[in-house]
Write an enzyme that holds these catalytic residues in place. Structure first.
Site, PDB file in Angstrom:
ATOM      1  N   ARG A  87      19.690  -2.512  21.138  1.00 30.66           N
ATOM      2  CA  ARG A  87      18.654  -1.708  20.490  1.00 30.66           C
ATOM      3  C   ARG A  87      17.292  -2.394  20.563  1.00 30.66           C
ATOM      4  NH1 ARG A  87      21.415  -1.086  14.845  1.00 30.66           N
ATOM      5  NH2 ARG A  87      19.575   0.163  14.344  1.00 30.66           N
TER       6      ARG A  87
ATOM      7  N   LEU B  26      30.578  -4.706  15.787  1.00 31.30           N
ATOM      8  CA  LEU B  26      29.729  -3.599  16.214  1.00 31.30           C
ATOM      9  C   LEU B  26      28.917  -3.153  15.010  1.00 31.30           C
ATOM     10  CD1 LEU B  26      32.242  -1.359  18.247  1.00 31.30           C
ATOM     11  CD2 LEU B  26      30.495  -2.881  19.185  1.00 31.30           C
ATOM     12  N   ASP B  27      27.693  -2.721  15.227  1.00 32.81           N
ATOM     13  CA  ASP B  27      26.897  -2.174  14.136  1.00 32.81           C
ATOM     14  C   ASP B  27      27.632  -0.992  13.507  1.00 32.81           C
ATOM     15  OD1 ASP B  27      24.916  -3.999  14.716  1.00 32.81           O
ATOM     16  OD2 ASP B  27      23.735  -2.587  15.920  1.00 32.81           O
ATOM     17  N   ARG B  28      27.357  -0.738  12.260  1.00 26.01           N
ATOM     18  CA  ARG B  28      28.023   0.349  11.529  1.00 26.01           C
ATOM     19  C   ARG B  28      27.975   1.665  12.297  1.00 26.01           C
ATOM     20  NH1 ARG B  28      25.324   2.149   6.008  1.00 26.01           N
ATOM     21  NH2 ARG B  28      23.696   2.677   7.525  1.00 26.01           N
TER      22      ARG B  28
ATOM     23  N   THR C 212      27.373   2.199  15.498  1.00 29.50           N
ATOM     24  CA  THR C 212      27.793   2.156  16.894  1.00 29.50           C
ATOM     25  C   THR C 212      29.281   2.462  16.964  1.00 29.50           C
ATOM     26  OG1 THR C 212      26.118   0.499  17.472  1.00 29.50           O
ATOM     27  CG2 THR C 212      27.999   0.712  18.956  1.00 29.50           C
TER      28      THR C 212
END
Length: 303
Positions: free
Chosen positions: A236, A136-138, A140
């Site tokens: 995104r 997961l993105d930082r 998120t």
């Protein structure tokens, strides 16, 4: 070092790395790209680039080097664990926590916390990514599954590739989305001008995102988003592509006083347990900053 394996390509293929991912079950694309870059893969007895176009009759050979033991130091963390057994762990990751070490993030990642929790995580992702099956993105928040052993890692990777594992997100986006539901099919690749960004581009990797509109308030929309593929920044990028960027996204939209990060949360995760075959599903409610952002736009409470 493992034995050298060989394979003859039966038909043309667009990229060496993509072809090998399908051939080497349980190996991620990042892992395959590292193998190619480090010279462990040869085409017609010569080293090759990850983007090499393959032709029918090309001879591939490769060897899988042993994974070096990690040199990362454990760091105690208060992780919110929703499920744990001898094969896998499901964690509700807070926003702001980086999943694995990388440039600018040598310490303080989820991986460091996993190492402090227990020894013995899968090694397929490499020494810097023990246990990490997907990321997961930082910024998120939400659900992520990690593997305790290589057998589980391979099984979960297959489930991702075969779309058995499903992931559902909740997002607040800018603008009133007109369609009650939609499917976005647009290939994603690296932005050639800004290498830290991704973009919809012809010739990119297949990317499919589906969403259902849950509500509209204050010039914004609340969406339930499902991933069919899992490209970097996919949700995104796709939502920005249809002119409804995620609220607070500084890369594909703009910052917002309502929330200090992109308003994106991984709310549900389903998979078949690799050992038992049982279908398992976990859910995690959006964190407080997400709820406050939406409630500032609407009197409704998120359910």
């Amino acid at each position: 070092m493992s034995e050298v394996e060989q394979h003859t390509v039966p038909m043309d293929a667009p990229r060496l790395d993509q072809y090998l991912v399908g051939l080497l079950t349980g190996q991620s694309r990042n892992r395959v790209q590292r193998l190619i870059a480090d010279g462990h893969v040869r085409v017609n007895d010569a080293t090759a680039r990850a983007g090499l176009r393959l032709r029918k009759g090309d001879r591939l050979s490769w060897e899988l080097p042993p994974t070096a033991p990690t040199r990362l130091q454990p760091e105690a963390m208060d992780l919110r664990v929703l499920y744990e057994d001898d094969d896998l762990v499901v964690i509700d990751k807070p926003a702001g926590l980086v999943v694995h070490p990388g440039p600018g993030h040598a310490t303080g990642t989820l991986v460091h916390g996993l190492l402090a929790r227990a020894a013995g995580w899968s090694t397929i992702g490499g020494a810097e990514r023990p246990g990490i099956v997907h990321r997961l993105d930082r910024d998120t928040s939400g659900l992520i599954v990690v593997a305790r052993n290589d057998e589980t890692h391979r099984a979960l990777t297959r489930q991702l590739q075969q779309r058995v594992m499903t992931r559902r997100y909740r997002a607040i986006v800018v603008g009133e989305v007109a369609d009650p539901a939609a499917r976005i099919e647009a290939p994603i690749g690296r932005d050639v001008k800004h290498r830290q960004r991704m973009m919809v581009v012809a010739g990119g990797r297949e990317a499919i995102t589906e969403f259902v509109r849950l509500g509209v308030a204050g010039g914004h929309s609340l969406l339930q988003v499902s991933l069919t593929t899992g490209r970097t920044h996919q949700i995104r990028v796709h939502l920005a592509y249809i002119k409804h960027p995620v609220l607070g996204d500084p890369i594909y939209g703009r910052r917002s006083p309502l929330i200090a990060r992109p308003a994106l949360h991984a709310e549900a995760l389903s998979l078949r347990h690799p050992r038992t075959g049982k279908l398992m599903t976990w859910r995690a409610a959006p964190p407080e900053d997400f709820e406050l952002a939406w409630n500032s736009l609407s009197a409704r409470t998120i359910r």
